[in-house]
Scaffold this motif. Structure first.
Motif, mmCIF file in Angstrom:
data_model
loop_
_atom_site.group_PDB
_atom_site.id
_atom_site.type_symbol
_atom_site.label_atom_id
_atom_site.label_comp_id
_atom_site.label_asym_id
_atom_site.label_seq_id
_atom_site.Cartn_x
_atom_site.Cartn_y
_atom_site.Cartn_z
ATOM 1 N N ALA A 17 70.808 -21.893 -13.362
ATOM 2 C CA ALA A 17 71.420 -20.641 -12.906
ATOM 3 C C ALA A 17 71.808 -20.736 -11.432
ATOM 4 N N MET A 18 70.990 -21.407 -10.632
ATOM 5 C CA MET A 18 71.324 -21.618 -9.221
ATOM 6 C C MET A 18 72.597 -22.455 -9.093
ATOM 7 N N LYS A 19 72.675 -23.519 -9.889
ATOM 8 C CA LYS A 19 73.865 -24.381 -9.867
ATOM 9 C C LYS A 19 75.121 -23.576 -10.193
ATOM 10 N N ILE A 20 75.058 -22.784 -11.252
ATOM 11 C CA ILE A 20 76.203 -21.982 -11.682
ATOM 12 C C ILE A 20 76.626 -21.016 -10.578
ATOM 13 N N LYS A 104 75.031 -16.959 2.005
ATOM 14 C CA LYS A 104 75.619 -15.747 1.407
ATOM 15 C C LYS A 104 75.419 -15.722 -0.099
ATOM 16 N N VAL A 105 75.513 -16.873 -0.751
ATOM 17 C CA VAL A 105 75.274 -16.938 -2.199
ATOM 18 C C VAL A 105 73.800 -16.636 -2.494
ATOM 19 N N VAL A 106 72.906 -17.141 -1.657
ATOM 20 C CA VAL A 106 71.464 -16.939 -1.852
ATOM 21 C C VAL A 106 71.074 -15.484 -1.648
ATOM 22 N N ASN A 107 71.672 -14.830 -0.652
ATOM 23 C CA ASN A 107 71.284 -13.479 -0.272
ATOM 24 C C ASN A 107 71.267 -12.527 -1.470
ATOM 25 N N ARG A 108 70.128 -11.905 -1.703
ATOM 26 C CA ARG A 108 69.922 -10.906 -2.768
ATOM 27 C C ARG A 108 70.074 -11.466 -4.190
ATOM 28 N N ASN A 109 70.171 -12.782 -4.330
ATOM 29 C CA ASN A 109 70.453 -13.378 -5.631
ATOM 30 C C ASN A 109 69.159 -13.617 -6.416
ATOM 31 N N ARG A 110 69.111 -13.073 -7.598
ATOM 32 C CA ARG A 110 67.971 -13.283 -8.497
ATOM 33 C C ARG A 110 68.355 -14.219 -9.634
ATOM 34 N N TRP A 111 69.521 -14.830 -9.520
ATOM 35 C CA TRP A 111 69.994 -15.880 -10.416
ATOM 36 C C TRP A 111 70.083 -15.419 -11.860
ATOM 37 N N GLY A 112 70.178 -14.097 -12.070
ATOM 38 C CA GLY A 112 70.293 -13.561 -13.416
ATOM 39 C C GLY A 112 68.960 -13.308 -14.101
ATOM 40 N N PHE A 113 67.870 -13.705 -13.489
ATOM 41 C CA PHE A 113 66.538 -13.510 -14.081
ATOM 42 C C PHE A 113 65.867 -12.306 -13.406
ATOM 43 N N TYR A 114 66.375 -11.115 -13.700
ATOM 44 C CA TYR A 114 65.939 -9.914 -12.998
ATOM 45 C C TYR A 114 64.506 -9.509 -13.314
ATOM 46 N N GLN A 115 63.969 -9.961 -14.433
ATOM 47 C CA GLN A 115 62.587 -9.651 -14.782
ATOM 48 C C GLN A 115 61.619 -10.739 -14.329
ATOM 49 N N ALA A 116 62.137 -11.902 -13.917
ATOM 50 C CA ALA A 116 61.255 -13.035 -13.597
ATOM 51 C C ALA A 116 61.392 -13.558 -12.173
ATOM 52 N N VAL A 117 62.403 -13.114 -11.443
ATOM 53 C CA VAL A 117 62.645 -13.629 -10.098
ATOM 54 C C VAL A 117 62.959 -12.461 -9.170
ATOM 55 N N GLU A 118 62.243 -12.393 -8.051
ATOM 56 C CA GLU A 118 62.513 -11.347 -7.074
ATOM 57 C C GLU A 118 63.594 -11.793 -6.099
ATOM 58 N N ARG A 119 64.097 -10.867 -5.321
ATOM 59 C CA ARG A 119 65.107 -11.192 -4.319
ATOM 60 C C ARG A 119 64.532 -12.191 -3.304
ATOM 61 N N PRO A 120 65.369 -13.081 -2.799
ATOM 62 C CA PRO A 120 64.890 -14.054 -1.815
ATOM 63 C C PRO A 120 64.578 -13.391 -0.477
ATOM 64 N N SER A 121 63.705 -14.032 0.263
ATOM 65 C CA SER A 121 63.361 -13.565 1.609
ATOM 66 C C SER A 121 63.378 -14.758 2.555
ATOM 67 N N ASP A 122 63.326 -14.459 3.826
ATOM 68 C CA ASP A 122 63.240 -15.495 4.866
ATOM 69 C C ASP A 122 64.345 -16.539 4.751
#
Length: 185
Positions: A17-20, A104-122
């Protein structure tokens, strides 16, 4: 990005999902791969790298705060190595722009796994190390932390509340306990 229905049981679907997302967010990218440290004897593989490229690396995996649903919680630190050829005009400036685009791609990205991955920090970026012995490549690193929950949720009837109460803002908190309304489940 569409929500992935399946639970994460390992990091492979997350990497995909990150690659995509990176390919979709950075049109000129030539390759995105999961970082695989190569030994000195495998340096000829450097010639296979087409730039611009990104290597995804999971560098730290720490225990996270359990949600109480049976999944294993992790705090993950990822590094996205942004790679350009040293023959790129103004390569250091180009790398900085590239790192910003990746952040910018990383910012706020949960890679489509909204129930398993939280928003990125730092989210941060810094100059990386050259990726080949003969200095044909230059890099910057975009790093970030993300909470990831692996496994299937294991929720039983005992973990579901029998009663729910709610209050209307600004009348919430202990001082307004008697103003709460009982909801139905």
């Amino acid at each position: 990005m569409k929500d992935h229905v399946m639970a994460l049981t390992d990091f492979s679907p997350l990497y995909e999902a990150m690659k995509i997302a990176l390919v979709a967010g950075i049109p000129d990218i030539q390759g995105v791969e999961v970082y695989d440290p190569i030994t000195e004897s495998d340096r000829e593989q450097d010639s296979l790298v087409q730039t611009p490229a990104i290597f995804i690396e999971l560098v730290v995996l720490k225990p996270g705060q359990s949600l109480g649903d049976g999944r294993q919680a992790f705090i993950c630190e990822f590094i996205f190595h942004c790679i350009l050829s040293t023959s790129t005009p103004n390569v250091q400036q180009a790398l900085r722009h590239y790192a910003v685009a990746v952040a910018k791609v990383v910012n706020r990205n949960r890679w489509g796994f909204y129930q398993a991955v939280e928003r990125p920090s730092d989210i941060s970026a810094c100059q990386g190390e050259a990726t080949s012995r003969d200095k044909r490549f230059a890099s910057w690193k975009v790093s970030f932390c993300q909470h990831v929950y692996l496994g299937d949720e294991q929720v039983d009837d005992a973990s579901i509340p029998a009663e729910v109460f709610y209050g209307l803002f600004p009348y919430v908190g202990r001082a307004y306990k008697n103003a709460y309304i009982k909801g139905s489940i």
